[in-house]
Scaffold this active site. Structure first.
Site, PDB file in Angstrom:
ATOM      1  N   LYS A  22       0.830  -1.207   0.000  1.00  0.00           N
ATOM      2  CA  LYS A  22       0.000   0.000   0.000  1.00  0.00           C
ATOM      3  C   LYS A  22       0.864   1.256   0.000  1.00  0.00           C
ATOM      4  O   LYS A  22       0.623   2.200  -0.762  1.00  0.00           O
ATOM      5  CB  LYS A  22      -0.912  -0.002   1.222  1.00  0.00           C
ATOM      6  N   ASN A  23       1.880   1.277   0.835  1.00  0.00           N
ATOM      7  CA  ASN A  23       2.705   2.475   0.974  1.00  0.00           C
ATOM      8  C   ASN A  23       3.655   2.694  -0.191  1.00  0.00           C
ATOM      9  O   ASN A  23       4.359   3.701  -0.236  1.00  0.00           O
ATOM     10  CB  ASN A  23       3.489   2.417   2.285  1.00  0.00           C
ATOM     11  N   CYS A 117      -5.599   8.438   9.158  1.00  0.00           N
ATOM     12  CA  CYS A 117      -5.759   7.717  10.413  1.00  0.00           C
ATOM     13  C   CYS A 117      -5.542   8.633  11.616  1.00  0.00           C
ATOM     14  O   CYS A 117      -4.756   9.573  11.568  1.00  0.00           O
ATOM     15  CB  CYS A 117      -4.773   6.551  10.487  1.00  0.00           C
ATOM     16  N   ARG A 122       0.675  14.756  11.667  1.00  0.00           N
ATOM     17  CA  ARG A 122       1.579  14.456  10.550  1.00  0.00           C
ATOM     18  C   ARG A 122       1.589  15.679   9.631  1.00  0.00           C
ATOM     19  O   ARG A 122       0.941  15.698   8.592  1.00  0.00           O
ATOM     20  CB  ARG A 122       1.116  13.194   9.810  1.00  0.00           C
ATOM     21  N   ASP A 305       4.173   1.042  11.925  1.00  0.00           N
ATOM     22  CA  ASP A 305       2.935   0.384  11.488  1.00  0.00           C
ATOM     23  C   ASP A 305       2.761  -1.004  12.093  1.00  0.00           C
ATOM     24  O   ASP A 305       1.664  -1.567  12.037  1.00  0.00           O
ATOM     25  CB  ASP A 305       2.906   0.274   9.961  1.00  0.00           C
ATOM     26  N   ARG A 397      -8.424  -0.402   4.310  1.00  0.00           N
ATOM     27  CA  ARG A 397      -7.506   0.549   3.686  1.00  0.00           C
ATOM     28  C   ARG A 397      -6.091  -0.006   3.577  1.00  0.00           C
ATOM     29  O   ARG A 397      -5.276   0.537   2.827  1.00  0.00           O
ATOM     30  CB  ARG A 397      -7.488   1.862   4.476  1.00  0.00           C
TER      31      ARG A 397
END
Length: 418
Positions: A22-23, A117, A122, A305, A397
């Site tokens: 995903k990242n 999230c 951030r 994570d 997600r």
């Protein structure tokens, strides 16, 4: 809102094939905006955030197609819209990654301040300062980051802190800037390297990917390419930790062990047997895990994570564990829900102290972000009785086929709507 219902006590055994990260895929999708002709991206995970990014690119005017293997082709050759609205940006922080490509290619961009999230602040200040170092005029007003530059020029910028998306945004912008750009204190994550490799295959001139200093020689245009996204190390490690927690035996395919060296070493420290091979690893455990200490840091450190999964592991380990969170200050919100499952845990600032118990106890819990949701489900796997995890849309997600994979490994789990 949906919930996931888990009946605890099952041992996980089997094999899992991991899809793309995903990242990595999200910034690579945004990078397609830099090219004049179609870019094809393979090994794409079936995730809600991928769908959201595709919707955002489509709203900007890019043409997208998807084949039966989930290969996405993006054609951003036409003149694009350069305003990314709040309605499409509010749910996903990665949306800020269209800022650099739009600015570099079209000379201006307006991107709504992003959401995502609930794991803490951030800020996008590092993105802004990096683009300013390339000659952009950038302001934040009315909830938008507004940037303008007739043609970006090479410059030198040292990030105040290690930031993955900040590195990616400025790197993409520098690819089309005039002259040489040197970026220091860059993120070194495998997903950043994957983006750099994709850009290089598009014709960008980048040196130093995987190191703290990147040097970019700007080019006038980028050309078509086909790129396969790197495997998702966070998803792969989640299943490895689940094997250790349930005293199971799980083999993970599609993830480079080099991307998880510290995590796999921590699993070995718990007493699990860990074997590695090309693009995969196996985790076997037949006894209660031993307590280990974990401190989250940027790559190659322990990934933030995976902190919720580390806490889940510590909650059932033999002994006391100290978990230190150095990246996102609000990520320990998850601990309150683990306590509801019977974890003996307390937090103090950036630290969580967990005294492991033999078994967790079932309870209704709520997830606040992607990884917290996965961590709570893992907690439910080692709890007595039936655990309900609410607000599980977050999990979609970041984890493709989440319940399906757990069922294939022997977990007793189902999703209930409403």
């Amino acid at each position: 809102m949906a919930k996931i219902v888990i009946t605890g006590g099952e041992v996980l055994n089997g094999e899992v094939q991991i899809s793309g990260a995903k990242n990595a895929v999200l910034p690579i999708l945004c990078a397609t905006l830099l090219a004049d002709r179609p870019i094809s991206i393979g090994n794409v995970p079936h995730l809600h955030d991928v769908t959201t990014t595709m919707e955002l690119l489509g709203a900007l005017g890019a043409q997208l197609t998807v084949d039966e293997k989930l290969t996405i082709t993006v054609d951003a050759g036409a003149q694009l819209q350069t305003v990314a609205p709040y309605e499409l940006v509010k749910t996903m922080r990665a949306s800020i990654l269209v800022l650099g490509p739009l600015l570099a290619k079209h000379g201006h961009a307006e991107v709504s301040l992003p959401g995502g999230c609930a794991i803490g602040s951030r800020p996008v200040d590092q993105h802004i300062r990096g683009l300013q170092a390339l000659g952009a005029d950038v302001v934040v007003e009315n909830g938008f980051v507004k940037a303008r530059a007739d043609r970006l020029r090479g410059g030198r910028y040292a990030f105040d802190m290690v930031t993955v998306t900040g590195t990616e945004n400025v790197l993409m912008a520098a690819a089309l800037a005039r002259g040489t750009t040197v970026l220091e204190n860059c993120a070194e994550e495998p997903e950043v390297v994957d983006l750099a490799n994709c850009l290089i295959s598009m014709g960008a001139k980048i040196e130093g990917a995987g190191a703290s200093t990147l040097t970019v020689e700007g080019v006038g245009r980028l050309h078509p390419t086909t790129h396969r996204v790197v495997g998702d190390r966070i998803v792969g490690a989640t299943w490895g930790i689940a094997a250790a927690m349930t005293r199971g035996d799980v083999t993970v395919h599609g993830v480079a062990p080099a991307h998880l060296q510290l995590v796999l070493n921590k699993l070995r420290d718990t007493g699990a047997v860990v074997e590695t091979f090309d693009e995969g690893f196996r985790v076997r455990a037949d006894a209660r895990p031993k307590a280990v200490n974990v401190s989250t840091l940027p790559f190659p450190g322990f990934p933030t994570d995976l902190q919720p999964m580390a806490i889940g592991l510590a909650a059932v380990a033999d002994g006391m564990s100290l978990i230190t969170e150095n990246v996102f200050e609000a990520r320990f919100r998850f601990v309150e829900e683990m306590v509801r499952l019977g974890a003996d845990a307390r937090t103090d600032g950036h630290h969580a102290v967990i005294r492991g118990v033999e078994q967790l106890s079932s309870a209704p819990v709520w997830c606040s972000d992607i990884r917290a949701g996965a961590g709570l489900v893992l907690g439910g796997l080692v709890a007595d009785g039936v655990t309900d995890v609410h607000d599980v849309e977050h999990i979609d997600r970041g984890y493709p086929r989440f319940e399906e994979i757990l069922r294939s490994l022997g977990g007793e789990i189902e999703r209930v709507s409403g």
